[in-house]
Design a protein around this motif. Sequence first.
Motif, mmCIF file in Angstrom:
data_model
loop_
_atom_site.group_PDB
_atom_site.id
_atom_site.type_symbol
_atom_site.label_atom_id
_atom_site.label_comp_id
_atom_site.label_asym_id
_atom_site.label_seq_id
_atom_site.Cartn_x
_atom_site.Cartn_y
_atom_site.Cartn_z
ATOM 1 N N PRO A 660 -27.929 -13.769 -9.375
ATOM 2 C CA PRO A 660 -27.460 -14.509 -8.192
ATOM 3 C C PRO A 660 -28.175 -14.081 -6.924
ATOM 4 O O PRO A 660 -28.687 -12.959 -6.820
ATOM 5 C CB PRO A 660 -25.964 -14.146 -8.132
ATOM 6 N N ILE A 661 -28.207 -14.973 -5.979
ATOM 7 C CA ILE A 661 -28.738 -14.672 -4.661
ATOM 8 C C ILE A 661 -27.642 -14.022 -3.827
ATOM 9 O O ILE A 661 -26.456 -14.323 -3.986
ATOM 10 C CB ILE A 661 -29.253 -15.956 -3.970
ATOM 11 N N LYS A 662 -28.019 -13.089 -2.973
ATOM 12 C CA LYS A 662 -27.041 -12.457 -2.100
ATOM 13 C C LYS A 662 -26.547 -13.467 -1.071
ATOM 14 O O LYS A 662 -27.318 -14.260 -0.541
ATOM 15 C CB LYS A 662 -27.650 -11.242 -1.407
ATOM 16 N N ARG A 663 -25.264 -13.387 -0.792
ATOM 17 C CA ARG A 663 -24.667 -14.363 0.120
ATOM 18 C C ARG A 663 -25.305 -14.299 1.503
ATOM 19 O O ARG A 663 -25.556 -15.337 2.124
ATOM 20 C CB ARG A 663 -23.156 -14.101 0.215
ATOM 21 N N GLU A 664 -25.627 -13.099 1.953
ATOM 22 C CA GLU A 664 -26.199 -12.974 3.292
ATOM 23 C C GLU A 664 -27.654 -13.428 3.345
ATOM 24 O O GLU A 664 -28.206 -13.616 4.437
ATOM 25 C CB GLU A 664 -26.107 -11.528 3.780
ATOM 26 N N ASP A 665 -28.288 -13.605 2.176
ATOM 27 C CA ASP A 665 -29.679 -14.054 2.169
ATOM 28 C C ASP A 665 -29.814 -15.562 2.304
ATOM 29 O O ASP A 665 -30.905 -16.052 2.624
ATOM 30 C CB ASP A 665 -30.365 -13.607 0.872
ATOM 31 N N ILE A 666 -28.747 -16.295 2.057
ATOM 32 C CA ILE A 666 -28.847 -17.760 2.110
ATOM 33 C C ILE A 666 -29.170 -18.249 3.521
ATOM 34 O O ILE A 666 -30.095 -19.056 3.694
ATOM 35 C CB ILE A 666 -27.551 -18.397 1.564
ATOM 36 N N PRO A 667 -28.461 -17.802 4.573
ATOM 37 C CA PRO A 667 -28.877 -18.236 5.920
ATOM 38 C C PRO A 667 -30.301 -17.821 6.264
ATOM 39 O O PRO A 667 -31.010 -18.545 6.969
ATOM 40 C CB PRO A 667 -27.848 -17.554 6.834
ATOM 41 N N LYS A 668 -30.749 -16.663 5.751
ATOM 42 C CA LYS A 668 -32.124 -16.240 6.024
ATOM 43 C C LYS A 668 -33.119 -17.163 5.345
ATOM 44 O O LYS A 668 -34.172 -17.465 5.913
ATOM 45 C CB LYS A 668 -32.322 -14.798 5.543
ATOM 46 N N ARG A 669 -32.797 -17.598 4.125
ATOM 47 C CA ARG A 669 -33.695 -18.516 3.425
ATOM 48 C C ARG A 669 -33.787 -19.852 4.157
ATOM 49 O O ARG A 669 -34.872 -20.412 4.302
ATOM 50 C CB ARG A 669 -33.204 -18.737 1.996
ATOM 51 N N ILE A 670 -32.648 -20.371 4.586
ATOM 52 C CA ILE A 670 -32.653 -21.661 5.284
ATOM 53 C C ILE A 670 -33.289 -21.526 6.664
ATOM 54 O O ILE A 670 -33.979 -22.427 7.136
ATOM 55 C CB ILE A 670 -31.224 -22.224 5.369
ATOM 56 N N GLY A 671 -33.061 -20.392 7.315
ATOM 57 C CA GLY A 671 -33.723 -20.133 8.581
ATOM 58 C C GLY A 671 -33.108 -20.827 9.771
ATOM 59 O O GLY A 671 -33.782 -21.015 10.787
ATOM 60 N N LEU A 672 -31.833 -21.221 9.682
ATOM 61 C CA LEU A 672 -31.147 -21.874 10.793
ATOM 62 C C LEU A 672 -29.901 -21.065 11.166
ATOM 63 O O LEU A 672 -29.387 -20.272 10.370
ATOM 64 C CB LEU A 672 -30.748 -23.300 10.420
ATOM 65 N N ASP A 673 -29.415 -21.287 12.385
ATOM 66 C CA ASP A 673 -28.253 -20.536 12.864
ATOM 67 C C ASP A 673 -26.943 -21.070 12.302
ATOM 68 O O ASP A 673 -26.031 -20.306 12.000
ATOM 69 C CB ASP A 673 -28.205 -20.562 14.401
ATOM 70 N N ARG A 674 -26.848 -22.373 12.154
ATOM 71 C CA ARG A 674 -25.576 -22.988 11.768
ATOM 72 C C ARG A 674 -25.531 -23.189 10.250
ATOM 73 O O ARG A 674 -25.658 -24.291 9.738
ATOM 74 C CB ARG A 674 -25.392 -24.305 12.508
ATOM 75 N N VAL A 675 -25.351 -22.082 9.535
ATOM 76 C CA VAL A 675 -25.253 -22.093 8.078
ATOM 77 C C VAL A 675 -23.955 -21.402 7.683
ATOM 78 O O VAL A 675 -23.737 -20.233 8.011
ATOM 79 C CB VAL A 675 -26.450 -21.390 7.411
ATOM 80 N N ASN A 676 -23.073 -22.135 7.014
ATOM 81 C CA ASN A 676 -21.796 -21.601 6.558
ATOM 82 C C ASN A 676 -21.830 -21.467 5.038
ATOM 83 O O ASN A 676 -22.230 -22.395 4.337
ATOM 84 C CB ASN A 676 -20.644 -22.526 6.972
ATOM 85 N N VAL A 677 -21.400 -20.328 4.526
ATOM 86 C CA VAL A 677 -21.448 -20.048 3.091
ATOM 87 C C VAL A 677 -20.033 -19.805 2.593
ATOM 88 O O VAL A 677 -19.270 -19.039 3.200
ATOM 89 C CB VAL A 677 -22.337 -18.826 2.790
ATOM 90 N N ALA A 678 -19.675 -20.468 1.495
ATOM 91 C CA ALA A 678 -18.366 -20.299 0.863
ATOM 92 C C ALA A 678 -18.581 -20.018 -0.621
ATOM 93 O O ALA A 678 -19.595 -20.401 -1.202
ATOM 94 C CB ALA A 678 -17.503 -21.547 1.049
ATOM 95 N N SER A 679 -17.599 -19.349 -1.225
ATOM 96 C CA SER A 679 -17.701 -18.998 -2.641
ATOM 97 C C SER A 679 -16.766 -19.822 -3.521
ATOM 98 O O SER A 679 -16.810 -19.684 -4.744
ATOM 99 C CB SER A 679 -17.414 -17.508 -2.835
ATOM 100 N N ASP A 680 -15.923 -20.667 -2.940
ATOM 101 C CA ASP A 680 -15.065 -21.547 -3.729
ATOM 102 C C ASP A 680 -14.636 -22.724 -2.867
ATOM 103 O O ASP A 680 -14.934 -22.781 -1.667
ATOM 104 C CB ASP A 680 -13.842 -20.803 -4.280
ATOM 105 N N LYS A 681 -13.956 -23.668 -3.485
ATOM 106 C CA LYS A 681 -13.572 -24.885 -2.774
ATOM 107 C C LYS A 681 -12.589 -24.591 -1.660
ATOM 108 O O LYS A 681 -12.672 -25.174 -0.568
ATOM 109 C CB LYS A 681 -12.967 -25.894 -3.756
ATOM 110 N N GLU A 682 -11.635 -23.692 -1.891
ATOM 111 C CA GLU A 682 -10.625 -23.388 -0.884
ATOM 112 C C GLU A 682 -11.261 -22.799 0.373
ATOM 113 O O GLU A 682 -10.919 -23.182 1.503
ATOM 114 C CB GLU A 682 -9.575 -22.431 -1.453
#
Length: 751
Positions: A660-682
């Motif tokens: 798996p990719i680290k959760r904190e690496d996803i905004p870095k990969r996208i490279g934008l400020d407004r990136v929200n990461v969730a781990s489930d639907k709730e």
Amino acid sequence: MFSFLNPMFLWAAAAAMVPLVLHLMQRRRTVRLQFSTVRFLKMAQKRSSNRIRMENFILWLIRTALMLLLAAAFAMPMLRTSAFGGFLRRAQRDVAIIIDASYSMGYSLGRDTVWDRALDCAAAIIEGLDDGDQVCLFAAYDNVKPVVEQLNGDRFFVSSQVRTLALGKTTSRLCPAVLAAYSSLTQEPRRREREIHIITDGQALAWDGFGSSDTNRPPAPAATNDAGAASATNATGDLEMWQPGKIDKRTVFFVTTLGAPAPENVTPIDAEIQPPLLLADTSPQLRVKLSHTGPNMNTTVKVFIDEKEVGSRAAVLGESGDDLTFAIPPHPPGVHIGKIQTLPDNLAFDNDFHFLLRVREALPTLCVGEPDDAFYVLKALNAGLSADSTMRVKLIGVPELGKEDLLSYACVFLCNGLPLPTQAEALQLEQYVKNGGLLVIFPGDRAGMGDYQIMTSLPGYPSALVEIPPSLRRKMLRWEKPQHPILRTLKLGPGGAPVITVSRRLDWDSFQPGAETLIMMGEREPFMVSRDFGRGRVIMLAVPGDRSWSSFPLSPFFLPLLHQIVQFGAGIMGSQIYMPTTRSLPLSECLPTAQASSLLQDPDRKNVPVRSSIVEGKTVLRADDLLTPGIYWISKTSGGSDMEPAFALNVERSESNLAPIKREDIPKRIGLDRVNVASDKEELMRIIKDFRVGQTLGEVFLWIAFILSIVEVFYANLKARAAPSLVDRLGVEASGKVTAGKAEGGEEAAA
């Protein structure tokens, strides 16, 4: 502008009256003293009272604000975007949903799979939209599938399209899917709010193509199958580098990773048969390479041939290595179906690995040339001299070449066969090599230097025919590539390297890219050169296969060298035991016996459409969307009544790496400020609510109240210690005498 989630707590704001009541009840004690004069006393008392009232007023304000903040914090105030968007109207939104459809999304999480949760999550996002919002939907397979390409305000229709999606059998490419989704969003420029939702399992592989924490990198290149065709090309910018600057800053990303936090998976990723050439009396070895995700684990691998178990091995992955070797018993001539199987796990799609074993009864070899030119070649290959010989050699003349099915031969020797009658024979030979054949060219006296130019597959084009003086005709052969499969079993004896007599030889000024010299003659004269062409190889010698130019046919290495060449050629054609699944497969290259009337069936025995086209006057057959792993079948006749195994396909196993990719690496990969990461639907629904509806300020109010309470305590204690009493200011002695002192405002006071 504000609303409250718990407005009942606003009644607690009445507690703000408590500090006021306490301040009004406060009385300052006065000390009655007898003075001879009270002029200075009255003046000082007036000024001191004014200052005390001012200090008490500030404390009252702080304490009142503290009580109001506590009451407001428990009432949960919420700042809503509907109060600002569109001048007192809620801002309309354009939403793009991207669903990862790779086969790793089939990972089981108990009662359901990651794919089931992804569909539920996408449906929840659509249901949460309001009137006036629009949505588009994309599925990320190995290419981008626009399910609802244009923005659509019919939420019921888009939601129904979500349920029609099927889990893919390939890898996924999120980067081109995001680019395609953003392109659809920008078709509606009047919207002020844009959202891109990415629903995936959290696998790191799917993020290839996005930037890293410091630099951007291009996406991984498309895989190429053994037949030379690209297996998955993308028409939506797959090779384009991810550039965050192209995304509007108003666009908000929501990424939901629904996979297991620590996935575990075991899968076979490769299989190899040694030796590659299988004869009826051969007991080969099968080398199986495994891959696993997760900690060290125990597993069992089984091998089946024609649905019968022929081997089983246990292994501890991560400790004893990930390679296993199985001994395969001999099998009769023909095509045999093989399967490698691992223990059941949470990702069942990649537990089986399919392959084919092609066992030959003999090695059919074709010699093209006149009997005198091929005499020594035929004798070396033992043609027709022994019934037990594994060589089956056929001699034909050059004019008969166009009538032969070359793909039925393990090796083709061209003995002084140039020039060819027409360009068609040259194309026939090159097509044979492209499909995995081995062409060996012995030169001769009939060919001029220009006759070699007709073939583009040669290692190089001879520039001259060199006559060697009698004093320099003794040449020693030297193995330039001793570890090559043709030469490594030809050990030099006590006498050293062979010495031959050469009176004439071909000379090359340069060679084609990829050509290599296998045997040198003397120090710098190439004797045997080769070059890979397509899936096959071309070998060219500097002397003929007869005694007209040299004594090489009488050399003790002539016979074993030709046998090694034939076996090497058969190994090239038989080494392809499987191929990767692909979007397009040229049957003319990987299955030369296929005809336009042949019937092709997938592992489920469903007919596969085969399309034909004319390329350069030749019929080319192709089969599209061969994405189901397993054994494919082809009919021997046009009617399709007699089916035989054609080839084995396996899915691209890079997708089986579930790291798996680290959760904190996803905004870095996208490279934008407004990136929200969730781990489930709730969690996603809560983040969406905070973003769309508003964010509660209760915690903020509590922090402000905490800071005010500290200020109140500090300020009250500071003033209590800093303010001197009236007696100290006037210098009143115990006897009642007022001494000289300094009154408020800097004026001198005296009794």
